[in-house]
Design a protein around this motif. Structure first.
Motif, PDB file in Angstrom:
ATOM      1  N   TYR A 183       0.800  -1.199  -0.026  1.00 41.97           N
ATOM      2  CA  TYR A 183       0.136  -0.018   0.014  1.00 41.97           C
ATOM      3  C   TYR A 183       0.984   1.180   0.075  1.00 41.97           C
ATOM      4  N   GLY A 184       2.132   1.258   0.641  1.00 40.42           N
ATOM      5  CA  GLY A 184       2.652   2.365   0.851  1.00 40.42           C
ATOM      6  C   GLY A 184       3.398   2.621  -0.449  1.00 40.42           C
ATOM      7  N   ILE A 185       3.823   1.448  -1.288  1.00 39.78           N
ATOM      8  CA  ILE A 185       4.441   1.771  -2.562  1.00 39.78           C
ATOM      9  C   ILE A 185       3.112   2.089  -3.472  1.00 39.78           C
ATOM     10  N   GLN A 186       2.033   1.802  -3.455  1.00 37.69           N
ATOM     11  CA  GLN A 186       1.184   2.327  -4.532  1.00 37.69           C
ATOM     12  C   GLN A 186       0.946   3.657  -4.076  1.00 37.69           C
ATOM     13  N   ALA A 187       0.909   4.184  -2.860  1.00 36.03           N
ATOM     14  CA  ALA A 187       0.881   5.472  -2.522  1.00 36.03           C
ATOM     15  C   ALA A 187       2.087   6.296  -3.050  1.00 36.03           C
ATOM     16  N   SER A 188       3.109   5.895  -3.109  1.00 33.52           N
ATOM     17  CA  SER A 188       4.334   6.518  -3.618  1.00 33.52           C
ATOM     18  C   SER A 188       4.005   6.627  -5.229  1.00 33.52           C
TER      19      SER A 188
END
Length: 362
Positions: A196-201
């Motif tokens: 999810y953090g990578i999707q956000a980035s």
């Protein structure tokens, strides 16, 4: 005189070793970079998958284009070439692991970093990256000493053979394929959360570069806890005219960047050990729309890169109607995404900057 990286896969390492070693080649996407090299410059050679330094080639010509087979029997993709002279070329047992402590603590881009992290991989992400003189001189001396005796680093021949892709013929050309061994997927949710953090980035990168962003509806709640859109960049409806099956496939892709009514880039963030789901979705998309011309990326931890490459070269993906999936779908590491996000002038760059962070199976 300057130093540059030259990446070899196990397959191209063997092909070059068996040749007269007078020509080194690169993909056409690197033609502009190749023009910077001059006779007398040196290529420090590195073998991917095995992660070892393997030799030194001295450039003897300006770059030129030639599609005659050298590294593959047919359809050789390394058409941008130099005449070279190998000053060092090691057998695989003499090749030096980059993770060897003496090497790791001597190179500017690895020392004082953890071997478990992937932030150091930028220099060996693609060929023709410029190396600092100190790094180039150190590696040249190290590899020269290996040629004169040095240390043996054992290589399991059976395991090495698994790293070498097989070749099969499509109707239009010969392509590389692999048949991976099965792996168990983790059963906990711990592996899912970082995605999810990578999707956000990725979403933030797209927004800063002026694109509209699509996220799957099931992921939005979690991703929006980590990314707060500053504009109306996050769209609610895909502005695309495809059949329902294609649209359902596209709607489930982890992150999409759009310009107007066109998809510019699509990203699947792989968080499981098996790395199947995203690759399958990309293959489904190209099977449904073989004429679709978009950039596809599998984003995963650096430690899963080889698994991604192995899976993406399965026969089923290499025999897609349009072209092998490995030609249109690249790997980008989690660390590369975060590195991209930290670029100060990202908003002034085109999406082509991603090619500097993308790696393709060979």
């Amino acid at each position: 005189m300057a130093y540059y990286t030259n990446l070899f896969s196990p397959e191209t390492y063997e092909a070059f070793s068996q040749s007269d070693r007078s020509v080194s080649g690169f993909r056409t996407t690197q033609h502009k970079t190749a023009k910077r090299l001059k006779p007398g410059d040196k290529l420090i050679c590195y073998m991917t998958k095995l992660s070892r330094w393997i030799g030194v080639l001295e450039v003897e010509s300006d770059c030129y284009t030639d599609d005659s087979p050298v590294f593959y029997g047919e359809n050789d993709p390394f058409e941008v070439r130099f005449r070279v002279r190998p000053t060092v070329w090691l057998t695989k047992e003499k090749c030096v692991p980059i993770h060897d402590d003496a090497v790791w603590q001597s190179l500017s881009f690895t020392k004082n970093t953890s071997k478990q992290e992937g932030g150091w991989t930028g220099k060996v992400r693609r060929s023709l990256n410029h190396l600092d003189d100190e790094d180039g001189e150190f590696l040249e001396q190290l590899l020269s000493s290996q040629a004169d005796g040095g240390t043996d680093y054992a290589v399991d021949d059976a395991e090495f053979r698994k790293l070498v892709s097989s070749r099969i013929r499509r109707a239009d050309k010969v392509v590389a394929v692999t048949v991976p061994e099965d792996e168990d997927e983790p059963s906990t949710d711990d592996a899912i959360r970082p995605s999810y953090g990578i999707q956000a980035s990725l979403a933030e990168c797209g927004e800063r570069m002026g694109f509209k962003v699509w996220l799957p509806r099931n992921d939005r709640g979690a991703v929006l806890q980590k990314w707060s859109p500053d504009t109306d960049s996050l769209i609610e409806v895909l502005p695309l005219n495809y059949d329902d099956t294609t649209l359902r496939t596209i709607e489930n892709i982890d992150v999409i960047w759009l310009k107007g009514r066109s998809i510019v880039r699509a990203f699947e963030v792989e968080h499981t050990t098996a790395v199947y789901s995203g690759i399958l979705r990309m293959a489904d998309l190209l099977a449904l729309q073989p004429n679709m011309d978009i950039r596809l990326h599998i984003v995963a931890p650096e430690s899963r890169k080889q698994k991604v490459f192995t899976e993406i070269q399965r026969p089923v993906f290499s025999l897609l109607e349009r072209a092998p999936l490995s030609e249109s779908c690249s790997f980008i590491s989690y660390d590369a995404v975060e590195e991209l996000l930290q670029m100060k002038h990202l908003g002034h760059l085109s999406d082509s900057v991603l090619e500097e962070y993308s790696e393709y199976a060979e």
